[in-house]
Design a protein around this motif. Structure first.
Motif, short mmCIF file in Angstrom:
data_model
loop_
_atom_site.label_atom_id
_atom_site.label_comp_id
_atom_site.label_asym_id
_atom_site.label_seq_id
_atom_site.Cartn_x
_atom_site.Cartn_y
_atom_site.Cartn_z
N ALA A 81 0.84 -1.19 0.00
CA ALA A 81 0.00 0.00 0.00
C ALA A 81 0.88 1.24 0.00
N VAL A 82 0.57 2.18 -0.90
CA VAL A 82 1.30 3.44 -0.99
C VAL A 82 0.28 4.56 -0.98
N GLY A 83 0.44 5.50 -0.06
CA GLY A 83 -0.49 6.60 0.05
C GLY A 83 -0.10 7.77 -0.84
N GLY A 84 -1.07 8.27 -1.61
CA GLY A 84 -0.84 9.45 -2.45
C GLY A 84 -0.26 9.12 -3.81
N ARG A 85 0.21 10.17 -4.49
CA ARG A 85 0.75 10.04 -5.85
C ARG A 85 2.19 9.53 -5.79
N ILE A 86 2.53 8.63 -6.74
CA ILE A 86 3.86 8.03 -6.80
C ILE A 86 4.63 8.61 -7.99
N GLY A 87 5.83 9.05 -7.74
CA GLY A 87 6.76 9.41 -8.81
C GLY A 87 7.87 8.38 -8.83
N SER A 88 8.22 7.90 -10.01
CA SER A 88 9.23 6.84 -10.06
C SER A 88 10.20 7.05 -11.21
N LEU A 89 11.44 6.67 -10.94
CA LEU A 89 12.47 6.61 -11.97
C LEU A 89 13.20 5.30 -11.77
N LEU A 90 12.64 4.24 -12.39
CA LEU A 90 13.16 2.89 -12.16
C LEU A 90 14.16 2.47 -13.23
N GLU A 91 14.03 3.02 -14.43
CA GLU A 91 14.95 2.69 -15.51
C GLU A 91 15.16 3.95 -16.34
#
Length: 407
Positions: free
Chosen positions: A86-96
């Motif tokens: 569970a993750v609360g709120g908006r997710i920003g990601s830079l995985l690759e």
């Protein structure tokens, strides 16, 4: 129910089914039906952790330990085989590098595309566009297709978008492995700004200095399980001990700089000229001095110190070692300094670095290794070229044209 910025991983396991050789065509499926064995791989097993808003949590561990898999679960790329994420709120990601970029779209078009993927309106992306482009330092290339970008340009644009989308949780996977030092400083500044606003960071890296600089807490994953959860410094020490049996771990390509069991540790390496001034540039054939600072936290038998000279591609050009016992090493904890003087640097031109190691003299156990310990440049001044300095004495002899040539 999670609050914005909160991350909960509760007894999560992730299984993948792997075939020895993948199906490429429909014919492959029909011909190999019932004949091709598949095996199960558990990337994560019963992993639990929690991060609160404003916390910066690092995930460390060997390649294949499940770090990136966990980030992908948190980003919603796939669902866990068992357990709850569970993750609360908006997710920003830079995985690759360049994840979510279309190679034929321009940088500007990809900013809008990524913004929409993260839930931003076109009007909001337009408001942020100039700031995103300026941070990425891509003003001149923003209207070119991203397939023409270097890996560093990809990374800069991807990071800039991720850092400006007003996320509650930021997922970062090895984002500092590419990019120059100035841009890395900008990234750290932006991440700290995000953290101070109350954003949560989950950071995967093999760079111990980046982890300790950014995170107070770290989780060490080992073969898909949590091996340690505590302070970043202690987690890094445990990680280095895991790598102590490897002379050249695969993780070097991902930015790993330091490893070893840690009873005695090389804490810094400094290059100086013979006058004592710190230098990173030398003339071909000039003398230099390498100073190694060593911290001993547990009494160890006098180790062997090994220094390897390597070129920019990592190829070993030469190595030299010494028994520190013969240099006067005394038992006990504390600080030591070892010095190597090279009266004539046998290099002509290029970028080089030293790899420095401490090894147990009796069983070969690796106590400490510092990769790319100190980079430096050598300039020939036009006298020579290539990596190795060929510096000899020339002579010319006149031969009487009337003299017979001896066969």
């Amino acid at each position: 129910m999670t609050t914005p910025g909160q991350v909960v991983v509760d007894r999560v396991s992730q299984r993948f089914t792997v075939s020895a050789s993948p199906y490429r065509t429909l014919k492959d499926v029909v011909v190999a039906r019932g004949r091709r064995e598949a095996r199960e791989v558990w990337a994560l097993r019963d992993v639990s952790l929690r991060a609160e808003p404003g916390e910066a949590l690092a995930l460390v561990g060997r390649n294949g330990s499940g770090k990136t898999t966990l980030l992908k679960l948190l980003s919603g790329i796939f669902s866990p085989t068992a357990g709850r994420v569970a993750v609360g709120g908006r997710i920003g990601s830079l995985l690759e590098l360049g994840a979510g970029f279309h190679p034929d779209f321009t940088g500007r078009e990809n900013v809008y595309l990524n913004g929409s993927i993260h839930g931003l309106s076109r009007a909001r992306v337009t408001e942020l566009l100039d700031e995103i482009v300026a941070f990425a330092e891509l003003e001149r290339a923003i209207d070119l297709p991203v397939r023409t970008y270097s890996s560093g340009m990809y990374m800069r644009l991807g990071f800039s978008v991720a850092a400006h989308i007003e996320a509650d949780v930021l997922l970062l996977d090895e984002v500092f492995a590419v990019g120059d030092e100035d841009f890395q400083r900008k990234c750290f500044g932006k991440i700290n700004e995000f953290k101070q606003r109350g954003g949560t960071i989950l950071f995967v890296s093999h760079d111990a200095h980046a982890v300790e600089r950014l995170c107070d807490r770290a989780v060490l994953l080992r073969q898909g399980e949590v091996a340690f959860d505590g302070s970043a410094r202690e987690a890094i020490a445990a990680y280095r001990r895991l790598l102590a049996s490897d002379a050249s771990p695969d993780e070097l390509a991902a930015g790993l700089r330091e490893w070893g069991s840690g009873e005695a540790r090389i804490t810094s390496a400094t290059l100086r000229d013979l006058g004592g001034s710190e230098r990173v540039q030398f003339a071909a054939g000039e003398a230099l001095r390498l100073d190694l600072a060593i911290s001993v936290r547990e009494a160890v038998t006098a180790p062997r110190v090994l220094v390897e000279l390597r070129d920019d591609d990592g190829a070993v050009l030469g190595a030299i070692s010494a028994d520190t016992g013969a240099l006067g090493w005394r038992d006990g904890t504390g600080e030591r300094r070892v010095r190597l003087e090279l009266p004539r640097l046998p290099l002509a031109d290029g970028r080089f670095h030293f790899r420095c190691s401490l090894v147990d003299e009796h069983d070969g156990h690796l106590l400490s290794a510092l990769e790319d310990a100190v980079p430096f440049f050598v300039f020939s001044g036009g006298r020579a070229s290539g990596a190795v300095l060929l510096d000899g004495e020339w002579s010319l002899q006149e031969i009487d044209s009337a003299a017979p040539i001896e066969g």
